[in-house]
Design a protein around this motif. Structure first.
Motif, short mmCIF file in Angstrom:
data_model
loop_
_atom_site.label_atom_id
_atom_site.label_comp_id
_atom_site.label_asym_id
_atom_site.label_seq_id
_atom_site.Cartn_x
_atom_site.Cartn_y
_atom_site.Cartn_z
N LYS A 191 -14.49 12.68 24.52
CA LYS A 191 -14.56 11.34 23.63
C LYS A 191 -14.80 10.39 23.80
O LYS A 191 -15.57 9.52 23.15
CB LYS A 191 -12.39 11.59 23.73
CG LYS A 191 -12.74 12.67 23.48
CD LYS A 191 -10.84 11.83 23.92
CE LYS A 191 -9.81 13.18 22.54
NZ LYS A 191 -8.06 13.17 22.66
N LYS A 192 -15.59 9.84 25.06
CA LYS A 192 -16.01 8.99 25.86
C LYS A 192 -17.48 8.39 24.98
O LYS A 192 -18.01 8.63 25.19
CB LYS A 192 -15.36 8.46 26.77
CG LYS A 192 -14.48 8.26 27.62
CD LYS A 192 -14.53 8.23 29.06
CE LYS A 192 -12.99 7.84 29.88
NZ LYS A 192 -12.54 7.78 30.95
N SER A 215 -18.05 8.18 21.56
CA SER A 215 -17.41 6.79 21.74
C SER A 215 -18.75 6.70 21.88
O SER A 215 -19.50 4.69 20.52
CB SER A 215 -16.27 6.31 21.86
OG SER A 215 -16.40 5.13 22.00
N TYR A 216 -19.38 6.31 22.06
CA TYR A 216 -20.77 5.55 23.00
C TYR A 216 -21.99 6.07 22.20
O TYR A 216 -22.86 4.70 21.62
CB TYR A 216 -21.41 5.56 24.17
CG TYR A 216 -22.55 5.13 24.91
CD1 TYR A 216 -22.16 4.03 25.41
CD2 TYR A 216 -23.78 5.34 24.50
CE1 TYR A 216 -23.45 3.32 25.91
CE2 TYR A 216 -24.88 4.77 25.00
CZ TYR A 216 -24.37 3.93 25.02
OH TYR A 216 -25.99 3.01 25.60
N THR A 249 -21.78 6.85 19.23
CA THR A 249 -21.11 6.44 17.76
C THR A 249 -21.40 5.19 17.72
O THR A 249 -21.80 5.10 16.47
CB THR A 249 -20.30 6.97 17.10
OG1 THR A 249 -18.37 6.74 18.07
CG2 THR A 249 -19.94 8.78 16.77
N SER A 250 -21.17 4.48 18.35
CA SER A 250 -21.61 2.95 18.75
C SER A 250 -22.74 2.36 19.05
O SER A 250 -23.51 1.47 17.86
CB SER A 250 -20.68 2.31 19.25
OG SER A 250 -20.92 2.82 20.88
#
Length: 213
Positions: free
Chosen positions: A120-121, A124-125, A127-128
């Motif tokens: 998940k982390k 998250s990175y 897609t940011s």
């Protein structure tokens, strides 16, 4: 010239004559020397003008050659850039086609596994970073290539992985398609020249060429 001594008179006359001859000789030598100096000065001036003209010709020729070299380099650079752009577009089209075939096969519909906390982390990175430019060899934070994005994404999740897509394919554990989870890497092509990250629901995030993610 008066003298009561004939011999002295003749001696003085001879001495005066010799003196006049000596003066004439010195004057003649000075005249020749002056002429030689003038000729030398004229010759030196002429040689200087010739050297200056030759120097200017050489400078002009050197500038012309350098201008032609610069023009050739610019043309080569433009041609190389066009060829690189063509190859990048071709590779990007191939990656898109391979991805579309993979998605159209329906194999991802059967994957229901959930992402791990690290996954998940990493997602998250990754897609940011959407919207940032692709640059070959870049590992962020402002630009990325495909493996640079996956590298930094998993570093943000607390795990270090190899730098290139080939090494990621060679060194990281491989999982069966049915066991794949969001955050896992998807390697493209037989030479492992491209990599993306699976997001779930048949979607991936990756750094394509030549634009943003």
């Amino acid at each position: 010239m008066l003298s009561t001594d004939p011999e002295a008179f003749l001696f003085n006359v001879d001495l005066a004559r010799k003196g006049q001859q000596a003066v004439k000789g010195v004057i003649s030598q000075l005249t020749h020397l002056k002429s030689d100096l003038e000729n030398y000065a004229q010759d030196a001036s002429r040689r200087w003008e010739e050297l200056e003209a030759n120097r200017k010709k050489k400078d002009d020729a050197r500038k012309e050659i350098n201008d032609k070299i610069d023009a050739a380099k610019k043309l080569e650079s433009r041609l190389a850039a066009k060829e690189k752009e063509r190859l990048r577009k071709l590779e990007d089209d191939q990656a898109l086609l391979a991805q579309q075939k993979w998605l159209d096969s329906g194999v991802l519909k059967e994957i229901t596994n959930k992402a791990s906390d690290q996954g998940k982390k990493a997602i998250s990175y990754a897609t940011s970073q959407i919207g940032k430019d692709y640059v070959w060899g870049a590992v962020g934070p402002d630009t990325f290539d495909c493996s640079g994005l996956t590298l930094r994404s998993w570093q943000a999740a607390g795990r270090t992985i190899p730098r290139t897509s080939q090494e990621q394919w060679r060194q990281l554990p491989r999982v069966e398609l049915k066991d794949m989870r969001p955050g896992d890497l998807v390697i493209y092509f037989a030479d492992a020249s491209h990599v993306g990250m699976y997001l779930g629901d048949g979607a991936i995030v990756h750094a394509p060429r030549p634009a943003g993610r």
